[in-house]
Motif scaffolding. Structure first.
Motif, PDB file in Angstrom:
ATOM      1  N   TYR A 261       0.825  -1.197   0.000  1.00 41.59           N
ATOM      2  CA  TYR A 261       0.000   0.000   0.000  1.00 41.59           C
ATOM      3  C   TYR A 261       0.866   1.256   0.000  1.00 41.59           C
ATOM      4  N   LEU A 262       0.493   2.209  -0.845  1.00 42.19           N
ATOM      5  CA  LEU A 262       1.135   3.521  -0.889  1.00 42.19           C
ATOM      6  C   LEU A 262       0.023   4.549  -0.942  1.00 42.19           C
ATOM      7  N   ASP A 263      -0.026   5.408   0.048  1.00 40.13           N
ATOM      8  CA  ASP A 263      -1.086   6.405   0.149  1.00 40.13           C
ATOM      9  C   ASP A 263      -0.914   7.488  -0.916  1.00 40.13           C
ATOM     10  N   GLY A 264      -2.005   7.883  -1.549  1.00 38.00           N
ATOM     11  CA  GLY A 264      -1.986   9.004  -2.466  1.00 38.00           C
ATOM     12  C   GLY A 264      -1.815   8.663  -3.935  1.00 38.00           C
ATOM     13  N   VAL A 265      -1.750   7.398  -4.302  1.00 41.76           N
ATOM     14  CA  VAL A 265      -1.618   7.024  -5.710  1.00 41.76           C
ATOM     15  C   VAL A 265      -2.963   7.266  -6.389  1.00 41.76           C
ATOM     16  N   THR A 266      -2.928   7.941  -7.553  1.00 41.22           N
ATOM     17  CA  THR A 266      -4.155   8.254  -8.282  1.00 41.22           C
ATOM     18  C   THR A 266      -4.039   7.800  -9.738  1.00 41.22           C
ATOM     19  N   ASN A 267      -5.131   7.956 -10.478  1.00 35.12           N
ATOM     20  CA  ASN A 267      -5.136   7.616 -11.903  1.00 35.12           C
ATOM     21  C   ASN A 267      -4.293   8.582 -12.718  1.00 35.12           C
ATOM     22  N   ALA A 268      -3.947   9.728 -12.174  1.00 34.91           N
ATOM     23  CA  ALA A 268      -3.120  10.696 -12.886  1.00 34.91           C
ATOM     24  C   ALA A 268      -1.649  10.281 -12.889  1.00 34.91           C
ATOM     25  N   ASP A 269      -1.274   9.334 -12.044  1.00 33.29           N
ATOM     26  CA  ASP A 269       0.110   8.865 -11.975  1.00 33.29           C
ATOM     27  C   ASP A 269       0.348   7.822 -13.067  1.00 33.29           C
ATOM     28  N   ARG A 270       1.605   7.436 -13.235  1.00 31.57           N
ATOM     29  CA  ARG A 270       1.941   6.383 -14.189  1.00 31.57           C
ATOM     30  C   ARG A 270       2.996   5.469 -13.574  1.00 31.57           C
ATOM     31  N   VAL A 271       3.140   4.277 -14.164  1.00 29.10           N
ATOM     32  CA  VAL A 271       4.086   3.275 -13.676  1.00 29.10           C
ATOM     33  C   VAL A 271       5.186   3.082 -14.719  1.00 29.10           C
ATOM     34  N   HIS A 272       6.427   3.072 -14.252  1.00 25.49           N
ATOM     35  CA  HIS A 272       7.565   2.767 -15.118  1.00 25.49           C
ATOM     36  C   HIS A 272       7.994   1.344 -14.783  1.00 25.49           C
ATOM     37  N   PHE A 273       7.963   0.465 -15.804  1.00 20.21           N
ATOM     38  CA  PHE A 273       8.304  -0.935 -15.586  1.00 20.21           C
ATOM     39  C   PHE A 273       8.938  -1.499 -16.838  1.00 20.21           C
ATOM     40  N   ASP A 274      10.054  -2.145 -16.690  1.00 18.92           N
ATOM     41  CA  ASP A 274      10.711  -2.873 -17.769  1.00 18.92           C
ATOM     42  C   ASP A 274      10.954  -1.994 -19.003  1.00 18.92           C
ATOM     43  N   GLY A 275      11.387  -0.752 -18.754  1.00 24.79           N
ATOM     44  CA  GLY A 275      11.728   0.157 -19.842  1.00 24.79           C
ATOM     45  C   GLY A 275      10.550   0.839 -20.501  1.00 24.79           C
ATOM     46  N   GLY A 276       9.335   0.626 -20.021  1.00 25.54           N
ATOM     47  CA  GLY A 276       8.152   1.248 -20.612  1.00 25.54           C
ATOM     48  C   GLY A 276       7.319   1.964 -19.563  1.00 25.54           C
ATOM     49  N   TYR A 277       6.390   2.774 -20.044  1.00 23.28           N
ATOM     50  CA  TYR A 277       5.506   3.521 -19.161  1.00 23.28           C
ATOM     51  C   TYR A 277       4.086   3.021 -19.331  1.00 23.28           C
ATOM     52  N   PHE A 278       3.370   2.931 -18.221  1.00 27.74           N
ATOM     53  CA  PHE A 278       2.012   2.419 -18.207  1.00 27.74           C
ATOM     54  C   PHE A 278       1.118   3.407 -17.474  1.00 27.74           C
ATOM     55  N   ASN A 279       0.023   3.807 -18.114  1.00 26.35           N
ATOM     56  CA  ASN A 279      -0.960   4.689 -17.490  1.00 26.35           C
ATOM     57  C   ASN A 279      -1.828   3.867 -16.554  1.00 26.35           C
ATOM     58  N   ILE A 280      -2.056   4.375 -15.351  1.00 25.20           N
ATOM     59  CA  ILE A 280      -2.899   3.687 -14.374  1.00 25.20           C
ATOM     60  C   ILE A 280      -4.354   3.966 -14.718  1.00 25.20           C
ATOM     61  N   LYS A 281      -5.121   2.913 -14.931  1.00 27.38           N
ATOM     62  CA  LYS A 281      -6.535   3.039 -15.272  1.00 27.38           C
ATOM     63  C   LYS A 281      -7.445   2.759 -14.083  1.00 27.38           C
ATOM     64  N   GLU A 282      -7.007   1.885 -13.187  1.00 26.43           N
ATOM     65  CA  GLU A 282      -7.837   1.527 -12.042  1.00 26.43           C
ATOM     66  C   GLU A 282      -6.953   1.145 -10.870  1.00 26.43           C
ATOM     67  N   ILE A 283      -7.369   1.562  -9.677  1.00 24.97           N
ATOM     68  CA  ILE A 283      -6.632   1.246  -8.454  1.00 24.97           C
ATOM     69  C   ILE A 283      -7.599   0.545  -7.502  1.00 24.97           C
TER      70      ILE A 283
END
Length: 106
Positions: free
Chosen positions: A65-87
């Motif tokens: 758990y990390l407080d404050g994560v929203t759909n406006a944030d993004r994830v960097h994984f394995d050299g690519g970026y992923f838009n967060i659609k649902e939390i």
């Protein structure tokens, strides 16, 4: 959530408008919010028909758990970026499940 399952490293980025270059011009961009250990629950490529056929990579991450994560944030994984659609919150602040789609423009 067992620590042994968290075998990947992801970085959560947040949009930041605070940067200024040498000429005093604002330089908006993403800044690192947190680096977390995560588990890849599901990874798939789906084909959607929107103005022609396109492939979208959908991936689900499970992390602590990390407080404050929203759909406006993004994830960097394995050299690519992923838009967060649902939390989804797992139990009571035990973990997060992030449903993400690969960003088209990185």
């Amino acid at each position: 959530m067992r620590a042994g399952n968290l075998d990947k490293t992801i970085r959560i980025d947040r949009y930041d408008t605070g940067g200024v270059d040498d000429y005093g011009t604002p330089t908006p961009g993403f800044a690192a919010l947190a680096t977390l250990r995560a588990q890849v629950v599901q990874s798939s490529t789906e084909e959607f028909v929107e103005h022609g056929a396109t492939d979208q990579t959908v991936i689900i991450f499970r992390c602590r758990y990390l407080d404050g994560v929203t759909n406006a944030d993004r994830v960097h994984f394995d050299g690519g970026y992923f838009n967060i659609k649902e939390i989804k919150e797992i139990q009571r602040r035990k973990g997060l499940e992030l449903r993400c789609i690969r960003a088209v423009n990185q």
